[in-house]
Design a protein around this motif. Structure first.
Motif, PDB file in Angstrom:
ATOM      1  N   ALA A 117       0.808  -1.223   0.000  1.00  0.00           N
ATOM      2  CA  ALA A 117       0.000   0.000   0.000  1.00  0.00           C
ATOM      3  C   ALA A 117       0.842   1.275   0.000  1.00  0.00           C
ATOM      4  CB  ALA A 117      -0.920   0.003   1.227  1.00  0.00           C
ATOM      5  N   ASP A 118       2.153   1.154   0.053  1.00  0.00           N
ATOM      6  CA  ASP A 118       3.014   2.340   0.152  1.00  0.00           C
ATOM      7  C   ASP A 118       3.343   2.886  -1.232  1.00  0.00           C
ATOM      8  OD1 ASP A 118       4.916   3.963   2.019  1.00  0.00           O
ATOM      9  OD2 ASP A 118       6.171   3.337   0.334  1.00  0.00           O
ATOM     10  N   GLU A 119       3.073   4.176  -1.457  1.00  0.00           N
ATOM     11  CA  GLU A 119       3.260   4.772  -2.781  1.00  0.00           C
ATOM     12  C   GLU A 119       4.718   4.774  -3.206  1.00  0.00           C
ATOM     13  OE1 GLU A 119       1.540   8.627  -2.971  1.00  0.00           O
ATOM     14  OE2 GLU A 119      -0.525   7.916  -2.631  1.00  0.00           O
ATOM     15  N   GLY A 120       5.618   5.108  -2.293  1.00  0.00           N
ATOM     16  CA  GLY A 120       7.029   5.174  -2.650  1.00  0.00           C
ATOM     17  C   GLY A 120       7.585   3.816  -3.043  1.00  0.00           C
ATOM     18  N   TRP A 121       7.229   2.803  -2.280  1.00  0.00           N
ATOM     19  CA  TRP A 121       7.711   1.454  -2.584  1.00  0.00           C
ATOM     20  C   TRP A 121       7.112   0.949  -3.896  1.00  0.00           C
ATOM     21  CZ3 TRP A 121       5.353  -3.400  -2.980  1.00  0.00           C
ATOM     22  CH2 TRP A 121       6.228  -4.503  -2.954  1.00  0.00           C
ATOM     23  N   CYS A 122       5.826   1.190  -4.091  1.00  0.00           N
ATOM     24  CA  CYS A 122       5.178   0.756  -5.337  1.00  0.00           C
ATOM     25  C   CYS A 122       5.797   1.464  -6.545  1.00  0.00           C
ATOM     26  CB  CYS A 122       3.675   1.014  -5.274  1.00  0.00           C
ATOM     27  SG  CYS A 122       2.779  -0.102  -4.181  1.00  0.00           S
ATOM     28  N   ALA A 123       6.174   2.739  -6.383  1.00  0.00           N
ATOM     29  CA  ALA A 123       6.827   3.460  -7.467  1.00  0.00           C
ATOM     30  C   ALA A 123       8.189   2.849  -7.777  1.00  0.00           C
ATOM     31  CB  ALA A 123       6.963   4.940  -7.105  1.00  0.00           C
TER      32      ALA A 123
END
Length: 652
Positions: A117-123
């Motif tokens: 759910a983390d935007e930075g990690w998913c990016a």
């Protein structure tokens, strides 16, 4: 709530006792909706209490529990008396100085939900062409302690990721390298995300389960049978085999423990070891890259060996006439969980015990060696470890640790611009690396050779130069040095002189007037290879020596301290020995470091054949003569031969 009375102070905790413990903590107001139970352990009575106990004496049962409040991060240690039905002790654990409780099973799943759910990690994953986060599996790894600003007091893990092609895929074959997430398990947030660059992602499958079509068909069955049953007897947790007698234990930190190991000699049961266990094991990695410098795992103190125990399978993990023991531990909610077939016990033939053909009197005699095997297996992430205690007919004790599983993979960067190879890892498959690492174990041996007061001598071979006493230069002898204080007893092995350590009882002698003793024979493989100033050298100080000898203290159970997870290194064995206690004719504990230094090979991929490490304890003057002289002649009725014999019995 009443529980059945224990028959012995060291009886393993039962399911009813674990339930009773939780109920007492609830009644004391120590359990809420966010409370978890990282540790629930039998509070073993002091050695003197156990040794003075007699059958029929009352047994007080105490349990030591570590509680974690998942909402606040507060850690409480409580002691309950099941006998009195009350909480008899409690304190708040200072996680900044003492460390955190072990990582719990539910936290592995929690970390994946946080990162998915983390935007930075998913990016970061999308930058690597990975758009489906739920196909990415996250390995939540112990964080260690590196004086990184802002980490003090947080309950952290550091997370590396692997692509899983489908539900049956071996994830370890597809490391997503160059990115690591630091996650706070209490606040459920990514504290820091480090992206050190995009590396090629290996998508080649590396399955190790052969299909029926590819399995070899050359092997014929090996059947091991004991038509008359095994030679051991079991009474509760007490095992008697040949002349050995001991008690089996199991807890969630150390897993299998052995207690009150003794050898029947005539009419006496002679004690050898009061308590034996693998009290810690650490796997330090040698890759200093920004995403891997912190990789150091304490599998006992940070993950709990007992909680990771396998349920063993007949004919696969154990072969022969097997006696299994279930283990009962407390789960993360403080309720009992039974591990079926957690401990395996069986006998093994072990070749020739002794043999001689005498041309003077025309006799020939041979006996077979046999050993009793007590074992359990664990899985901690990618690696699997088997722990095998062996008892032999001649009084020898051995511990063998077997390392297998899947090596922790990384991307392999290839040669450097100057043409040199990457210095911190092996390439084990095209584009797949495996960082160099060690597997270092600490065996805790609470010795009791013929009684509680022992001393330790360092014994080694010594060359003697040519001289009046050695005119032809063929003479050699040995030197014996008594280790008198703890400051003298942090020692390294030395194979060049056959260095061994003899645990001696000066108050007991054999028929020759020599003190009775048992010798610790080390393998002498490398100790910790990290720099002495490193974090891991502080936290795992026990790995810097092959031997430590300490005066017995019931509070000193684990060589890196009670709370290893994120402990900065201020509660370990190196801090205890500063007291420099007298160990000459004292109640002594030996801590033996042994293990493997692993430079992975292509043959270790995709699954590693078992590698071995261990040590031997051998009687030296403990007996007046060979204690296995009364071993029976081997019988040939259970053997077969492909050749025609001359009609003589197999052994004569």
């Amino acid at each position: 709530m009443q529980t059945a009375a224990a028959a012995h102070p060291l009886d393993r905790l039962s399911a009813a006792e674990i339930e009773h413990n939780r109920k007492l903590l609830e009644q004391a107001g120590l359990v809420g909706s966010t409370t978890r139970f990282p540790l629930v352990l039998l509070d073993e009575p002091a050695k003197a209490t156990v040794l003075s106990w007699s059958p029929g004496d009352p047994v007080e049962r105490r349990v030591r529990t570590t509680l974690l409040d998942r909402s606040s991060g507060e850690v409480t240690e409580a002691v309950t008396s099941l006998t009195d039905g009350a909480v008899v002790g409690r304190r708040t654990v200072d996680v900044r100085t003492e460390g955190q409780p072990p990582i719990m099973a539910e936290e592995f799943a929690l970390v994946e939900e946080i990162l998915w759910a983390d935007e930075g990690w998913c990016a970061a994953m999308a930058a690597r062409g990975l758009d489906d986060p739920r196909r990415i599996r996250v390995s939540a790894l112990s964080a260690g302690a590196f004086d990184i600003a802002g980490e003090e007091g947080r309950r952290l893990v550091r997370c590396l990721s692997f692509l899983q092609l489908d539900d049956s895929d071996n994830i370890w074959a597809h490391p997503i390298d160059g990115v690591v997430a630091y996650v706070d398990l209490i606040t459920a947030e990514v504290v820091e995300l480090i992206d050190d660059g995009v590396f090629p992602l290996n998508r080649e499958r590396a399955d190790f389960q052969p299909s029926p079509v590819t399995q070899r068909e050359s092997q014929r069955p090996i059947e091991i049978t004991q038509p008359d049953g095994p030679s051991f007897t079991v009474d509760g947790d007490v095992v008697t085999w040949e002349k050995w007698r001991f008690r089996i234990g199991f807890d969630q930190v150390e897993g299998l423990t052995l207690h009150q190991i003794g050898f029947e000699d005539g009419e006496r049961l002679r004690p050898v070891i009061y308590r034996a266990s693998v009290a810690e094991m650490v796997v330090p990695y040698g890759d200093p890259s920004p995403v891997r410098f912190w990789q150091n795992y304490f599998d006992a103190g940070e993950y709990s060996l007992g909680k990771e125990a396998n349920s063993l399978t007949l004919g696969c993990d154990c072969l022969g006439e097997i006696r299994y023991f279930a283990a009962v531990i407390a789960d993360d909610d403080g309720r009992p969980r039974s591990l079926a077939n957690a401990i395996c016990m069986h006998e093994e033939d072990h070749g020739v015990l002794w043999k001689h053909t005498d041309s003077y009197n025309g006799t020939s005699s041979v006996r077979r060696q046999r050993r009793l095997v007590i074992s359990f297996f664990i899985t901690v992430g990618n690696y699997d470890y088997g722990f095998y205690w062996y008892l032999y007919l001649d009084g020898t004790i051995e511990l063998e640790c077997k390392a297998t599983g899947v090596v922790f993979a990384s991307a392999y960067p290839g040669p450097r611009p100057d043409g040199s190879e990457y210095p911190w890892a092996s390439e084990i498959a095209p584009g797949v690396g495996a960082p160099y690492h060690q597997h270092l174990f600490s065996a805790r041996l609470d010795m009791m050779v013929d009684g509680p007061l022992n001393a330790v001598d360092e014994v080694e071979a010594r060359r003697v130069p040519v001289g009046p006493d050695n005119p032809y230069g063929n003479g050699f002898t040995r030197s014996v040095t008594r280790l008198r204080r703890e400051s003298e007893a942090a020692r390294l092995a030395d194979g060049s002189v056959g260095r061994a350590w003899h645990v001696v009882n000066g108050g007991a002698t054999n028929q020759l007037g020599q003190p009775t003793a048992y010798a610790l024979l080390p393998e002498g493989q490398p100790t910790l290879l990290a720099d002495p100033s490193s974090s891991i050298a502080r936290r795992a100080a026990f790995t810097t020596r092959h031997l430590w000898v300490t005066a017995y203290d019931e509070a000193e159970r684990y060589p890196s301290g009670q709370y290893v997870n994120q402990n900065p290194g201020n509660t370990g064995i190196d801090t205890w020995v500063r007291a420099d206690r007298d160990i000459d004719g004292a109640d002594v504990v030996l801590w033996h470091t042994f293990g493997l230094t692993h430079f992975p090979r292509p043959e270790d991929w995709p699954i590693m054949p078992v590698d071995h490490a261990g040590f031997v304890l051998k009687p030296v003057g403990f007996f007046d003569r060979n204690p296995a002289l009364d071993a029976p002649e081997p019988a040939s009725r259970h053997c077969s031969s492909g050749e025609v014999g001359d009609g003589r019995p197999a052994c004569h």
